[in-house]
Write a protein that holds these residues in place. Structure first.
Motif, PDB file in Angstrom:
ATOM      1  N   ALA A 195       6.346  18.780  -6.204  1.00 28.91           N
ATOM      2  CA  ALA A 195       5.010  19.079  -6.723  1.00 28.91           C
ATOM      3  C   ALA A 195       3.941  18.272  -5.995  1.00 28.91           C
ATOM      4  CB  ALA A 195       4.963  18.777  -8.215  1.00 28.91           C
ATOM      5  N   GLU A 196       4.344  17.091  -5.516  1.00 28.27           N
ATOM      6  CA  GLU A 196       3.376  16.209  -4.865  1.00 28.27           C
ATOM      7  C   GLU A 196       3.248  16.561  -3.388  1.00 28.27           C
ATOM      8  OE1 GLU A 196       1.466  13.505  -5.958  1.00 28.27           O
ATOM      9  OE2 GLU A 196       1.943  14.284  -7.942  1.00 28.27           O
ATOM     10  N   ILE A 197       2.043  16.507  -2.897  1.00 30.09           N
ATOM     11  CA  ILE A 197       1.864  16.661  -1.458  1.00 30.09           C
ATOM     12  C   ILE A 197       2.006  15.284  -0.796  1.00 30.09           C
ATOM     13  CG2 ILE A 197       0.456  18.756  -1.439  1.00 30.09           C
ATOM     14  CD1 ILE A 197      -1.985  16.759  -1.351  1.00 30.09           C
ATOM     15  N   ASN A 198       2.271  15.270   0.502  1.00 28.89           N
ATOM     16  CA  ASN A 198       2.406  14.000   1.208  1.00 28.89           C
ATOM     17  C   ASN A 198       1.025  13.354   1.362  1.00 28.89           C
ATOM     18  OD1 ASN A 198       2.941  11.884   2.836  1.00 28.89           O
ATOM     19  ND2 ASN A 198       3.857  13.054   4.514  1.00 28.89           N
ATOM     20  N   GLN A 199       0.875  12.177   0.784  1.00 31.40           N
ATOM     21  CA  GLN A 199      -0.420  11.486   0.856  1.00 31.40           C
ATOM     22  C   GLN A 199      -0.280  10.146   1.562  1.00 31.40           C
ATOM     23  OE1 GLN A 199      -3.270  11.749  -2.474  1.00 31.40           O
ATOM     24  NE2 GLN A 199      -1.455  12.133  -3.695  1.00 31.40           N
ATOM     25  N   ARG A 200       0.663  10.048   2.493  1.00 29.39           N
ATOM     26  CA  ARG A 200       0.946   8.754   3.103  1.00 29.39           C
ATOM     27  C   ARG A 200      -0.324   8.073   3.623  1.00 29.39           C
ATOM     28  NH1 ARG A 200       5.569   7.553   7.506  1.00 29.39           N
ATOM     29  NH2 ARG A 200       6.824   7.577   5.621  1.00 29.39           N
TER      30      ARG A 200
ATOM     31  N   ALA B 273      -3.511   8.467   2.823  1.00 33.21           N
ATOM     32  CA  ALA B 273      -4.423   8.028   1.756  1.00 33.21           C
ATOM     33  C   ALA B 273      -3.846   6.811   1.041  1.00 33.21           C
ATOM     34  CB  ALA B 273      -4.650   9.158   0.757  1.00 33.21           C
ATOM     35  N   LEU B 274      -2.534   6.830   0.811  1.00 34.48           N
ATOM     36  CA  LEU B 274      -1.905   5.728   0.085  1.00 34.48           C
ATOM     37  C   LEU B 274      -1.859   4.460   0.936  1.00 34.48           C
ATOM     38  CD1 LEU B 274       0.951   7.780  -1.595  1.00 34.48           C
ATOM     39  CD2 LEU B 274      -1.031   6.791  -2.725  1.00 34.48           C
ATOM     40  N   GLN B 275      -1.685   4.625   2.241  1.00 33.30           N
ATOM     41  CA  GLN B 275      -1.625   3.427   3.084  1.00 33.30           C
ATOM     42  C   GLN B 275      -3.016   2.910   3.454  1.00 33.30           C
ATOM     43  OE1 GLN B 275       1.363   3.772   6.208  1.00 33.30           O
ATOM     44  NE2 GLN B 275       2.756   2.970   4.653  1.00 33.30           N
ATOM     45  N   ALA B 276      -4.010   3.743   3.301  1.00 30.99           N
ATOM     46  CA  ALA B 276      -5.379   3.294   3.615  1.00 30.99           C
ATOM     47  C   ALA B 276      -5.797   2.137   2.720  1.00 30.99           C
ATOM     48  CB  ALA B 276      -6.358   4.459   3.469  1.00 30.99           C
ATOM     49  N   ILE B 277      -5.196   2.029   1.523  1.00 29.31           N
ATOM     50  CA  ILE B 277      -5.587   0.967   0.584  1.00 29.31           C
ATOM     51  C   ILE B 277      -4.590  -0.190   0.592  1.00 29.31           C
ATOM     52  CG2 ILE B 277      -6.961   2.426  -0.954  1.00 29.31           C
ATOM     53  CD1 ILE B 277      -4.487   2.707  -2.734  1.00 29.31           C
ATOM     54  N   ALA B 278      -3.632  -0.164   1.505  1.00 24.65           N
ATOM     55  CA  ALA B 278      -2.619  -1.230   1.553  1.00 24.65           C
ATOM     56  C   ALA B 278      -3.144  -2.442   2.316  1.00 24.65           C
ATOM     57  CB  ALA B 278      -1.355  -0.710   2.217  1.00 24.65           C
ATOM     58  N   PRO B 279      -2.677  -3.639   1.957  1.00 25.05           N
ATOM     59  CA  PRO B 279      -3.148  -4.850   2.647  1.00 25.05           C
ATOM     60  C   PRO B 279      -2.814  -4.850   4.135  1.00 25.05           C
ATOM     61  CG  PRO B 279      -1.975  -5.447   0.625  1.00 25.05           C
ATOM     62  CD  PRO B 279      -1.771  -3.979   0.829  1.00 25.05           C
ATOM     63  N   ASP B 280      -1.619  -4.346   4.512  1.00 27.25           N
ATOM     64  CA  ASP B 280      -1.219  -4.427   5.918  1.00 27.25           C
ATOM     65  C   ASP B 280      -0.189  -3.336   6.205  1.00 27.25           C
ATOM     66  OD1 ASP B 280      -1.173  -5.370   8.468  1.00 27.25           O
ATOM     67  OD2 ASP B 280      -0.154  -7.263   8.009  1.00 27.25           O
ATOM     68  N   THR B 281      -0.480  -2.471   7.185  1.00 29.48           N
ATOM     69  CA  THR B 281       0.478  -1.411   7.525  1.00 29.48           C
ATOM     70  C   THR B 281       0.575  -1.285   9.042  1.00 29.48           C
ATOM     71  OG1 THR B 281      -1.226   0.305   7.533  1.00 29.48           O
ATOM     72  CG2 THR B 281      -0.052  -0.038   5.460  1.00 29.48           C
ATOM     73  N   GLU B 282       1.668  -0.675   9.490  1.00 29.55           N
ATOM     74  CA  GLU B 282       1.815  -0.386  10.912  1.00 29.55           C
ATOM     75  C   GLU B 282       2.770   0.791  11.061  1.00 29.55           C
ATOM     76  OE1 GLU B 282       2.356  -3.850  13.617  1.00 29.55           O
ATOM     77  OE2 GLU B 282       3.899  -2.589  14.525  1.00 29.55           O
ATOM     78  N   ALA B 283       2.391   1.774  11.841  1.00 29.87           N
ATOM     79  CA  ALA B 283       3.231   2.937  12.129  1.00 29.87           C
ATOM     80  C   ALA B 283       3.781   3.573  10.845  1.00 29.87           C
ATOM     81  CB  ALA B 283       4.375   2.534  13.059  1.00 29.87           C
ATOM     82  N   GLY B 284       2.938   3.645   9.805  1.00 33.19           N
ATOM     83  CA  GLY B 284       3.365   4.291   8.565  1.00 33.19           C
ATOM     84  C   GLY B 284       4.220   3.418   7.660  1.00 33.19           C
ATOM     85  N   LEU B 285       4.339   2.146   7.995  1.00 33.87           N
ATOM     86  CA  LEU B 285       5.162   1.235   7.185  1.00 33.87           C
ATOM     87  C   LEU B 285       4.279   0.150   6.575  1.00 33.87           C
ATOM     88  CD1 LEU B 285       8.021   0.808   9.818  1.00 33.87           C
ATOM     89  CD2 LEU B 285       8.056   2.315   7.816  1.00 33.87           C
TER      90      LEU B 285
END
Lengths: 484, 95
Positions: B68-73, B75-87
């Protein structure tokens, strides 16, 4: 315009007496003028509100407007709002901008309501005075040296100060009813499962429930009709038809059986509060209701049971705040443990940390049965007390809280003194029952709340009782000095 | 009941909350006062009562297991403290 009820605002909007843009501008101007004195609103969404109001005006012009089209309101900052910071009153979420909205927020959008902003609250809804907010305390519009109650103190103060005609709120142990009482407004906590918890930041999942705050019972009926829904995204929301809560508001009180629990009128109750509540009971008796003395013998166990169950569930719910995926992260963590422990020590305030530690204790190996297991059993005793009472009576009435608003810092040193503020409200959360608070008098210039507890899904009857009471009294029409 | 300082340290470790030496005695005192309140429960006779987790004794609704959920990776990672290459990035765990 700010003294009109929602029912009146809906009429005014539909008859084009005023537009939603005018109304929204009016309330935004009031927030700009008065909010600095109360600290009730912590995020103002002026541009978004004016756009939504213009859209509402267009729908009103087309003539197919939904129920609350163009009506401005505030949301407690516990409800996720897409693209708008949702802090839950915590440093932990000071930078959190949710990528989605809570079902409650979406339901109000569908109904055409206009969000003015987000209201201040006790951090993660843990508190009865609004003193635990990261953004500083909210001041009670009736007495600015006193607390507005909590945790929905920002919503209650904003409605009392006419910064908005209504606000959303949540209630885990009294967080709608107690601030409604202390700020002289009307607030309703529905039956557990009546309103979706999706997108509402979790405190204690088996107790949390969202509800409306407004000045009148009629307005709460209109708001609840929009808020309540069954939701696939919240498996604890209950598939029970949503009533037209306004349909039975004018039913007669003749023959209504009101239970008066002796445990709610015992020691610790302020004499002025008791006098006001007894007068309210007499007013309803004069309208034809019958007062019946009842007993809820396990009432005294509700606060201790709550302070096991709520912290236990909170310690599990709040484990998600770890500085990894969103929210606050400490500076320069030396390793993963340091990242977790410092993020949580710096991101959470004192009361939240205390409750996490208590919850961790109650759930830890060797203590689970003695605390959490026992508290869940006591919860059943409390539920049975109410089930017995509702065999004899239609509603249960008493005080919402033991005394009017107390001064800032008055209960600062002893967490237990603060916890006892919710002594009359907690039992309904434990039982999952609906409860509301209605203004019923004043003590030393501060409002007193009458609590109405109903049987499961009997919100319509509670609203009917509250509305009938508000037909013969004017406590709900009174405004703090300098406000009207 | 009184809670020992060493127990508070253990709880803080379990709850992943750093507690410093200056506040630990105050935390100990306040937690003890809450536990004293909670200890009133032990007086209740619950011998005939079963445990319950949901106040309405409602059962969980089931649904089909459908996406039911669409992939929002993003949007969800935009608010994360630190990400790289989707992680999501955290301090090094394995040396």
């Amino acid at each position: 315009m700010h003294n009109l009820t929602i029912a009146e605002l809906v009429k005014g909007l539909q008859s084009k007496e005023f537009s939603s843009v005018e109304l929204t501008e009016h309330f935004l101007a009031r927030i700009a003028e008065f909010n600095p004195g109360y600290n009730a609103v912590i995020t103002i969404t002026a541009d978004q509100a004016l756009k939504a109001a213009a859209a509402a005006d267009a729908r009103l012009a087309e003539g197919n407007a939904p129920a609350l089209c163009g009506v401005p309101l505030l949301h407690k900052d516990i409800f996720c709002t897409e693209g708008v910071r949702t802090s839950c009153g915590s440093r932990m979420l000071d930078n959190f901008i949710p990528p989605y909205s809570a079902t409650v927020v979406e339901n109000f959008e569908k109904a055409g309501a206009v969000m003015l902003g987000k209201t201040n609250m006790d951090e993660f809804a843990m508190g009865s005075s609004n003193e635990t907010s990261f953004y500083g305390p909210v001041k009670n519009p009736w007495a600015i040296d006193s607390v507005p109650g909590g945790s929905s103190g920002g919503s209650a103060a904003a409605v009392a100060a006419r910064l908005a005609p209504a606000a959303t709120a949540t209630d885990t142990g009294g967080s709608i009813r107690q601030p409604a009482a202390l700020c002289g407004i009307t607030g309703l906590k529905p039956t557990y499962g009546r309103v979706s918890r999706w997108g509402m930041i979790a405190f204690a999942s088996s107790l949390d429930q969202a509800g409306p705050m407004a000045r009148t019972a009629e307005d709460c009926a209109l708001l609840l009709g929009c808020m309540a829904s069954v939701d696939d995204k919240d498996s604890t929301s209950i598939d029970h038809p949503v009533a037209d809560y306004t349909a039975s508001l004018n039913d007669s009180m003749q023959g209504l059986k009101i239970g008066v629990p002796k445990e709610y009128f015992s020691e610790g109750l302020n004499p002025g509060t008791e006098k006001a509540v007894r007068q309210a009971l007499a007013d309803l008796e004069a309208q034809g209701a019958q007062l019946i003395d009842i007993s809820l013998p396990n009432s005294g166990l509700s606060v201790p049971a709550y302070y096991v169950i709520a912290p236990a569930e909170a310690s599990a719910n709040l484990s998600r705040f770890d500085g990894v995926r969103y929210g606050y992260r400490c500076e320069d963590p030396k390793d993963l443990q340091d990242l977790y422990t410092r993020t949580r020590a710096e991101g959470f305030g004192e009361e939240v940390q205390r409750r996490i530690l208590i919850g961790t204790y109650c759930l830890s190996a060797g203590y689970y049965d003695a605390y959490y297991g026992k508290a869940q059993q006591v919860r059943q005793l409390i539920r049975k007390d109410f089930a017995e009472a509702f065999k004899q009576v239609d509603v249960i009435l008493g005080p919402t809280c033991p005394s009017p608003a107390f001064k800032f810092g008055a209960k600062g040193d002893d967490p237990v003194a603060m916890y006892l503020e919710d002594i009359y409200t907690i039992a309904t959360n434990l039982a999952g029952l609906p409860g509301m608070s209605v203004p019923c008098g004043m003590v030393e210039g501060k409002p007193v709340g009458l609590q109405i507890i109903g049987n499961y899904f009997d919100e319509a009857l509670m609203l009917n009782v509250a509305h009938q009471y508000q037909q013969v009294t004017d406590w709900h029409r009174q405004a703090p000095e300098g406000i009207a | 009941m009184n809670i020992e300082r060493s127990e508070i340290e253990k709880l803080a470790t379990l709850a992943r909350i750093a507690i410093n030496d200056e506040t630990i005695s105050e935390v100990t005192a306040r937690l003890s006062s809450v536990l004293e309140l909670v200890d009133q429960l032990s007086a209740a006779d619950t011998s005939a009562i079963e445990n319950v987790a949901n106040p309405l004794q409602a059962t969980q609704r089931l649904r089909e297991d459908e996406v039911a959920e669409i992939n929002q990776r993003e949007a969800l990672q935009a608010i994360a403290p630190d990400t790289e290459a989707g992680l999501f990035l955290v301090p090094k765990v394995i040396e």
